[in-house]
Write an enzyme that holds these catalytic residues in place. Structure first.
Site, mmCIF file in Angstrom:
data_model
loop_
_atom_site.group_PDB
_atom_site.id
_atom_site.type_symbol
_atom_site.label_atom_id
_atom_site.label_comp_id
_atom_site.label_asym_id
_atom_site.label_seq_id
_atom_site.Cartn_x
_atom_site.Cartn_y
_atom_site.Cartn_z
ATOM 1 N N TYR A 45 -60.290 13.202 62.632
ATOM 2 C CA TYR A 45 -59.947 13.239 64.050
ATOM 3 C C TYR A 45 -61.167 13.701 64.841
ATOM 4 O O TYR A 45 -62.257 13.186 64.653
ATOM 5 C CB TYR A 45 -58.709 14.129 64.265
ATOM 6 C CG TYR A 45 -58.042 13.871 65.587
ATOM 7 C CD1 TYR A 45 -57.612 12.584 65.923
ATOM 8 C CD2 TYR A 45 -57.841 14.886 66.488
ATOM 9 C CE1 TYR A 45 -57.013 12.328 67.136
ATOM 10 C CE2 TYR A 45 -57.229 14.639 67.717
ATOM 11 C CZ TYR A 45 -56.822 13.355 68.039
ATOM 12 O OH TYR A 45 -56.234 13.110 69.242
ATOM 13 N N LYS A 100 -38.259 -6.031 54.569
ATOM 14 C CA LYS A 100 -39.361 -6.997 54.524
ATOM 15 C C LYS A 100 -40.690 -6.271 54.341
ATOM 16 O O LYS A 100 -41.570 -6.725 53.588
ATOM 17 C CB LYS A 100 -39.373 -7.804 55.828
ATOM 18 C CG LYS A 100 -40.117 -9.126 55.743
ATOM 19 C CD LYS A 100 -39.454 -10.067 54.765
ATOM 20 C CE LYS A 100 -40.074 -11.435 54.746
ATOM 21 N NZ LYS A 100 -39.589 -12.299 55.819
ATOM 22 N N ASP A 143 -35.883 -13.160 61.834
ATOM 23 C CA ASP A 143 -34.508 -13.104 62.343
ATOM 24 C C ASP A 143 -34.443 -13.274 63.860
ATOM 25 O O ASP A 143 -33.798 -12.492 64.575
ATOM 26 C CB ASP A 143 -33.832 -11.796 61.918
ATOM 27 C CG ASP A 143 -33.499 -11.782 60.431
ATOM 28 O OD1 ASP A 143 -33.739 -12.802 59.769
ATOM 29 O OD2 ASP A 143 -33.007 -10.751 59.947
#
Length: 759
Positions: A45, A100, A143
Site C-alpha cells: 500500500y 461460475k 443468465d
C-alpha cells in the site's frame, strides 16, 4: 442408462446447507503477496503502491503487469434468465454467479468474482458494465434473457477492449459444434453435406447454428424452428433481426416436416418437443442433440427404441455425451487472458470447438477411465465429447485459442513457445482437487458403500460424515452414543434424519455377542479372557468398528482423529488380518507432479526383501489409482557411490525384483534428482526408467516421513495420506486431530479401495 425420473439426489435443505456451512457462499479472496512485515505493508500500500500507479497512468496496459487484471474475469448478470427458472432478480442470481466463479478457478486457475447488476434495462446495464469493465481482463455474461443478451454482448464488446463472452450462447455452441464435428466423422458425413434442424431459437440455439455454419455447415442446409413454427424468409410474425439472419427458403412449416430426412437435430427448447415419430423419419445414422435441461426434448431411451443407429448427446451428466459448458468457457478465457486478447472472435470459438473435438479422438489416459469406475472411454458413438474431469483439458485447449487470437490480430502479446506454454498450463490447477475428483467420481459410480466412522461423537467426524453422505460417496455409519452425536450434529446445524446417517452405540448393539465371539476366537490364545474381549467390543469403538467390517456389516472403517496412528493400527490389526505387505503410501502433489511415496508409516528399517515387497505393493496401489507405476529406490548413493550399508540393501532389493520379473519399471539406488530430472539421468544411459519416476521407495521410514512433511511445511505442495495399504479389509487411519477435509479424503479412499477390490 439411469432412470430418467431420477433427477435430484439431494434435498432442498442439502443445497441450502451446502451454501451455508461452514462459511456462507462459495468463494473468498486470498492475497498473493506476503503481509507479514512493515516493509510488506509499505510495498503493498502506501507509499510503495504509488510507483505502479504512476506507471499505469503513463501506460494503462501496464495494469496487466502490475495488477491481477490479466488473470481476472467478472461473471456478470442481471438475473433475467436464471438457469431454467426465469427472471428472479439480480440477487437471486448470485449463487449461480459464485458457482461460475468457482468453476473458473477449479478448471483453469482463472480468478473470478461475480457482479450482479440491479437493472433489467439493457441500456442501463451496458452503461454500468462499460464504466467498470476495465477492471477485468475479461467478462463472462450469464443468465441474461434473449433477445437483450445479443444487444448487451455486442455493444459491450464494441465499447470495451477486453473479451466479452455470453456463455449461455457461445459455451453451448462450442461444445455442440465439437460434438457435431466428431459425430459427423463417425457416421462418415461431411459438415457441408449435413441437413441440420434446430428446435429452439433462443440465445444458445442461434449461437449454435451460427458457429456450426462457421465450422462448415452450409446455411441453405439448415432449418430453424421456434414456438411459432419454422423460421422461413418472409415469415410475417415472431421475427427479429437475429432469427431473420438465419431464416432460409424452405417449404417446411413444422418441426415434424423439417426433420424428415434430416441428418441432425439440435434440441434447445423444452421437454417433449421431439417425438419418436420425428426421429424415425430422419436420415440414416441420425445425430440427435437433445440439450434441454433438466429434461431433454426426447430421452435417449426413446430415441434408441426407434433408431438403433443414432448418435445421441444431452445436457445431462447421467447419460453419455454430455454437452457441458465447463468444457469450454474456462479454457477459452484461459487462452484469451494469456495473450491479453481484446475480444473473443469467431475464429477463437471455432478453434476451441475443433480442439475439444480433437481431444476426444485422442487415446483416453488410464486416470480418466479410473474416474469412471474403469469404464473404457474410447472415441465412438458413446464418446464424442471429452469428460469434464479429463486432466488434459487445461493444457490441450487453451493453446488453440491463444494461437487463433494471435493469428487474427486480437492478441496484445504473443506466446513464443507453445510447448513451454503447455507445460506451464499443466502446473496451474491444483492437482489434489483433480485427483480427488476422479476418485470421488469412481466412488459415486460404484454400488453404495457403508463406511464406519469409528469416532462418531467428535464434531469434526460428524461434519465429515455429513459431507460424505451429502456428496453421495456412500453411507456413513457413526459409532458412539446417539444422544451425544445428535446433540453435536444439531449444534453444527446438521439434520441427520433428513440425510439418513446411521448411528451405532457399541454398548447397546445387538451385534455385541457376535462380535465378541469372533474376536475372542482370534485372541483367546494371546492372553485375553472373554470378559476382556467383551469390554473391548463394548467400550472401544475401534474394535467395534473393525468387527463390523470384518464380519461384512460395513465395507470400510476410518479412525485416528482422537488417538495416535500406531495405537489405532494395533487395535485394528487385532481384528483384521494383513493380506499383503502392510505399508503407508503418501501422495505428494506439487508443481504439476503426482508422486507416491512409500513406506511412510509402517516399516521402520526395512531390509532388502521388505524393500522389494514395499515396491510391489506401492506399484499395485498406484496402478489401482489409474496410473502406470515407475519406481525409483531412493538413497544417498548413486549406483553404489559412495558405498554404504543402506545403499547395499537397496541394490539387493533391485536384484530381488529382477528375479521376481515384476510388470513395472524400477531402478535404484539413486538420489531424488535422478528419479525426477531427465537431464540428470542423461549421464546414466543404462537406467531402466522410460520417464520420470512417480513412485519413490525410501530406504527407511524416517526419510519417507521427514521428506513428505518437510515439503508440505515449506509450502507449494499438497500431501494426502499416508494411505494404509495391505489389510484384508479397507481401513484408513487419519492423523491425530485431522480436519474435516482430511477425514473425508480418507473415507473416500477407503470407499474407493473397497470398490476396486469388489470390482
Amino acid at each position: 442408462m439411469p432412470d430418467q425420473t431420477d433427477k435430484q439426489t439431494f434435498s432442498d435443505q442439502d443445497a441450502l446447507d451446502f451454501h451455508r456451512i461452514p462459511t456462507p457462499g462459495k468463494i473468498s479472496m486470498a492475497p498473493t503477496k506476503p503481509m507479514a512485515t512493515q516493509r510488506d505493508l509499505s510495498l503493498a500500500y502506501s507509499p510503495g503502491v504509488a510507483i505502479p500507479v504512476l506507471a499505469i497512468a503513463r501506460d494503462p496496459d501496464l495494469a496487466y503487469e502490475y495488477t491481477a487484471k490479466g488473470n481476472l474475469v467478472a461473471v456478470i448478470s442481471n438475473g433475467t434468465a436464471i438457469l431454467g427458472l426465469g427472471n428472479l432478480g439480480h440477487m437471486a442470481s448470485k449463487p449461480v454467479m459464485e458457482g461460475k466463479s468457482v468453476l473458473f478457478k477449479r478448471f483453469a486457475d482463472v480468478d473470478s468474482f461475480d457482479v450482479e447488476v440491479k437493472t433489467t434495462d439493457p441500456d442501463e446495464f451496458i452503461t454500468v458494465v462499460k464504466n467498470i469493465g476495465d477492471t477485468w481482463g475479461g467478462i463472462n455474461l450469464e443468465d441474461i434473457k434473449s433477445p437483450e443478451c445479443f444487444v448487451i454482448e455486442s455493444e459491450l464488446q464494441d465499447l470495451l477492449d477486453i473479451p466479452v463472452f455470453h456463455d449461455d450462447q457461445h459455451g453451448t455452441a462450442i461444445i455442440s459444434t465439437a460434438g457435431l464435428i466428431n459425430a459427423a466423422h463417425i457416421v462418415g458425413k461431411k459438415l457441408e453435406d449435413l441437413k441440420v434442424v434446430l428446435a429452439g431459437a433462443g440465445a444458445a440455439g442461434l449461437s449454435s447454428i451460427g458457429l456450426m455454419k462457421a465450422a462448415g455447415v452450409r446455411a441453405e442446409n439448415t432449418v430453424i424452428v421456434d414456438r411459432d413454427g419454422v423460421v422461413y424468409k418472409g415469415r410475417p410474425t415472431g421475427m427479429d433481426q437475429w432469427k431473420a439472419a438465419h431464416a432460409t427458403d424452405t417449404p417446411h412449416r413444422t418441426l415434424a416436416e423439417a426433420m424428415v430426412g434430416a441428418d441432425v437435430v439440435l434440441g434447445l427448447s423444452a421437454k417433449g418437443a421431439i417425438t419418436k415419430e420425428m426421429v424415425a423419419s430422419m436420415a440414416p445414422n441420425p445425430i440427435i442433440f437433445a440439450m434441454a435441461n433438466p429434461d431433454p426434448e426426447i430421452t435417449p431411451e426413446d430415441v434408441l427404441s426407434v433408431r438403433s443407429d443414432a448418435i445421441i448427446a444431452t445436457g445431462r451428466s447421467d447419460y453419455v455425451n454430455q454437452v457441458n459448458n465447463v468444457l469450454a468457457f474456462p479454457y477459452l478465457f484461459r487462452g484469451a487472458l494469456d495473450v491479453r486478447a481484446r475480444r473473443v472472435n469467431h475464429e477463437m470459438k471455432v478453434a476451441c470447438a475443433q480442439a475439444i473435438a480433437a481431444l476426444a479422438r485422442e487415446d483416453v489416459p488410464d486416470e480418466v477411465a479410473a474416474a469412471y469406475s474403469g469404464r473404457k472411454l474410447k472415441f465412438g458413438p458413446d464418446y464424442i465429447i471429452p469428460t469434464p474431469f479429463d486432466p488434459r483439458l487445461i493444457w490441450y485447449i487453451p493453446p488453440f485459442i491463444a494461437q487463433a487470437a494471435m493469428d487474427t490480430g486480437v492478441a496484445r502479446v504473443a506466446i513464443p513457445d507453445m510447448d513451454a506454454y503447455r507445460a506451464q498450463l499443466r502446473e496451474r490447477v491444483d492437482p489434489s482437487a483433480a485427483l480427488m475428483q476422479k476418485i470421488s467420481s469412481s466412488v459415486r459410480a460404484a454400488p453404495n458403500k457403508r463406511i464406519v466412522f469409528a469416532e462418531g461423537e467428535e464434531p469434526t467426524v460428524i461434519r465429515a460424515a455429513w459431507a460424505f453422505k451429502q456428496s453421495e460417496l456412500g453411507t456413513p455409519i457413526l459409532v458412539g452414543r446417539e444422544d451425544l452425536i445428535r446433540q453435536n450434529a444439531h449444534e453444527a446445524g446438521l439434520d441427520f434424519d433428513a440425510l439418513g446417517i446411521e448411528i451405532f452405540n457399541a454398548r447397546l448393539s445387538h451385534k455385541n455377542v457376535e462380535y465378541t465371539d469372533f474376536l475372542y476366537e482370534r485372541l483367546q490364545r494371546r492372553g485375553y479372557l472373554r470378559r476382556d474381549v467383551q469390554r473391548m467390543i463394548n467400550q472401544d469403538r475401534n474394535y467395534f468398528a473393525a468387527a463390523m467390517v470384518a464380519l461384512g456389516d460395513a465395507d470400510a472403517v476410518v479412525s485416528g482423529t482422537t488417538r495416535n496412528f500406531n495405537m489405532v493400527l494395533r487395535e485394528i490389526r487385532r481384528v483384521i488380518d494383513v493380506k499383503d505387505r502392510l505399508i503407508g503410501v503418501s501422495i505428494l502433489l506439487a508443481r504439476g507432479r503426482t508422486l507416491f511415496v512409500a513406506d511412510t508409516s509402517i516399516n521402520e528399517l526395512p531390509d532388502a526383501q521388505e524393500l522389494a515387497e514395499i515396491a510391489v505393493q506401492a506399484a499395485a496401489t498406484v496402478r489401482k489409482l489409474g496410473r502406470t507405476p515407475r519406481v525409483a529406490f531412493l538413497s544417498h548413493s548413486t549406483f553404489g557411490d559412495p558405498p554404504g550399508e543402506r545403499g547395499e540393501k537397496v541394490r539387493e532389493a533391485i536384484r530381488i525384483l529382477d528375479a521376481m520379473k515384476v510388470d513395472f519399471e524400477y531402478e535404484g539406488d539413486m538420489p531424488p534428482e535422478l528419479a525426477l530430472n531427465p537431464e540428470a539421468r542423461a549421464n546414466y544411459p543404462f537406467m531402466r526408467l522410460s520417464a520420470d519416476a512417480n513412485v519413490l521407495v525410501m530406504p527407511a521410514i524416517q526419510s519417507a516421513s521427514i521428506s513428505t512433511r518437510l515439503v508440505q511445511e515449506l509450502g507449494g505442495a499438497t500431501v494426502i495420506g499416508p494411505l494404509l495399504v495391505g489389510l484384508e479389509k479397507s481401513v484408513q487411519i487419519v492423523s491425530l486431530g485431522a480436519s474435516v477435509s482430511e477425514i473425508i479424503t480418507a473415507a473416500t479412499f477407503a470407499a474407493y479401495e473397497r470398490a476396486a477390490d469388489a470390482g
